[in-house]
Design an enzyme around this catalytic site. Structure first.
Site, PDB file in Angstrom:
ATOM      1  N   ASP A  23     -82.257 -48.246 -24.573  1.00  0.00           N
ATOM      2  CA  ASP A  23     -82.006 -48.342 -23.140  1.00  0.00           C
ATOM      3  C   ASP A  23     -83.234 -48.893 -22.412  1.00  0.00           C
ATOM      4  O   ASP A  23     -84.373 -48.614 -22.790  1.00  0.00           O
ATOM      5  CB  ASP A  23     -81.668 -46.951 -22.597  1.00  0.00           C
ATOM      6  CG  ASP A  23     -81.023 -47.014 -21.217  1.00  0.00           C
ATOM      7  OD1 ASP A  23     -80.611 -48.105 -20.795  1.00  0.00           O
ATOM      8  OD2 ASP A  23     -80.953 -45.961 -20.558  1.00  0.00           O
ATOM      9  N   HIS A  40     -82.883 -58.417 -22.524  1.00  0.00           N
ATOM     10  CA  HIS A  40     -82.116 -58.270 -23.768  1.00  0.00           C
ATOM     11  C   HIS A  40     -82.738 -59.098 -24.898  1.00  0.00           C
ATOM     12  O   HIS A  40     -82.747 -58.666 -26.055  1.00  0.00           O
ATOM     13  CB  HIS A  40     -80.670 -58.689 -23.538  1.00  0.00           C
ATOM     14  CG  HIS A  40     -79.940 -57.799 -22.575  1.00  0.00           C
ATOM     15  ND1 HIS A  40     -79.868 -56.436 -22.733  1.00  0.00           N
ATOM     16  CD2 HIS A  40     -79.264 -58.084 -21.426  1.00  0.00           C
ATOM     17  CE1 HIS A  40     -79.174 -55.909 -21.731  1.00  0.00           C
ATOM     18  NE2 HIS A  40     -78.803 -56.887 -20.934  1.00  0.00           N
ATOM     19  N   LEU A 134     -83.000 -50.034 -46.678  1.00  0.00           N
ATOM     20  CA  LEU A 134     -82.627 -49.462 -45.388  1.00  0.00           C
ATOM     21  C   LEU A 134     -81.203 -49.867 -45.056  1.00  0.00           C
ATOM     22  O   LEU A 134     -80.843 -51.034 -45.191  1.00  0.00           O
ATOM     23  CB  LEU A 134     -83.576 -49.961 -44.285  1.00  0.00           C
ATOM     24  CG  LEU A 134     -83.197 -49.617 -42.842  1.00  0.00           C
ATOM     25  CD1 LEU A 134     -83.372 -48.120 -42.578  1.00  0.00           C
ATOM     26  CD2 LEU A 134     -84.039 -50.424 -41.852  1.00  0.00           C
TER      27      LEU A 134
END
Length: 245
Positions: A23, A40, A134
């Site tokens: 956020d 962004h 991962l």
């Protein structure tokens, strides 16, 4: 973080699965008198660094909230920018993820996306499917209520008994364990319809840092806080014996 510091980390204190609500991209840009779309773009750069860091230190699963089912309500220009960013990231970063040993999963209701984007998702997931350093789950057009609803529908279609275990098998993250730690950046203290089922016993960590500024050092601060907690999963702490006191 230096390689020496990484080597000293106690594996027993490391969360196996970290979820992140990324956020603050828009506010980060606005504070710099930039369009929200710039935030962004810098947010993508921050994610790349955190993915690399997780792979280096031994976090096995990372789930990030990239676009919620409620984000369609944002201005059309911002939504389009996000869609373009997703496409470019898939085109540019899939080979690097594969090189790092990252296995990519994109989770959510993907039916709302273009055929081009869905094809890129399929290609990226196929390219990284055999990797095991991962597991990176990217939640796109995702909502916790949607997830539980679609799992219940799958149970009904399969005519399975509605047990907790059966429902969990049909959730979007059935391939990953429940998160040990949830990090939310940007100063907000809520989970915003993210992983509602999976966060039942997850430790929560809230940071005021806006996502584009959230680096490896900030991530490690969250891990240190997690390591200091005692997880009881509804039980009580073990009492020390008089001899040990």
């Amino acid at each position: 973080m230096s390689k020496k510091t990484i080597a000293k980390r106690d594996p027993s204190t490391l969360p196996r699965h970290v979820a992140v609500v990324m956020d603050g991209n828009g506010r980060w840009a606005q504070r710099r008198f930039l369009p929200r779309s710039s935030g962004h773009k810098f947010g993508v750069d921050a994610l790349k660094k955190i993915v690399r860091h997780c792979a280096e230190i031994g976090v096995k699963h990372l789930t990030v909230f990239a676009f919620s089912s409620e984000n369609w309500a944002r201005p059309a220009e911002e939504v389009q920018t996000l869609m373009d960013l997703f496409v470019k990231a898939l085109q540019r970063e899939s080979a690097e993820l594969a090189r790092q040993g990252v296995q990519l999963h994109v989770v959510g209701d993907l039916s709302a996306f273009s055929a081009e984007m869905r094809a890129l998702i399929d290609q990226s997931e196929a390219l990284t499917r055999q990797n095991d350093t991962l597991v990176l789950n990217v939640a796109l057009n995702y909502g916790g209520r949607w997830d539980m609803t679609q799992a219940a529908q799958a149970l009904f279609a399969a005519q399975e008994a509605p047990t907790q275990q059966a429902l969990a098998r049909h959730l979007a993250l059935s391939h990953s364990p429940d998160p040990d730690l949830l990090i939310r950046t940007g100063g907000e203290h809520r989970i915003s319809n993210f992983l509602l089922w999976q966060l039942a016993y997850t430790e929560l960590y809230f940071s005021d840092i806006l996502w584009p500024d959230f680096n490896a050092e900030a991530f490690d601060a969250a891990l240190a806080d997690f390591a200091s907690r005692q997880r009881r999963f509804g039980g009580v702490p073990e009492a020390k014996s008089p001899a040990a006191a």
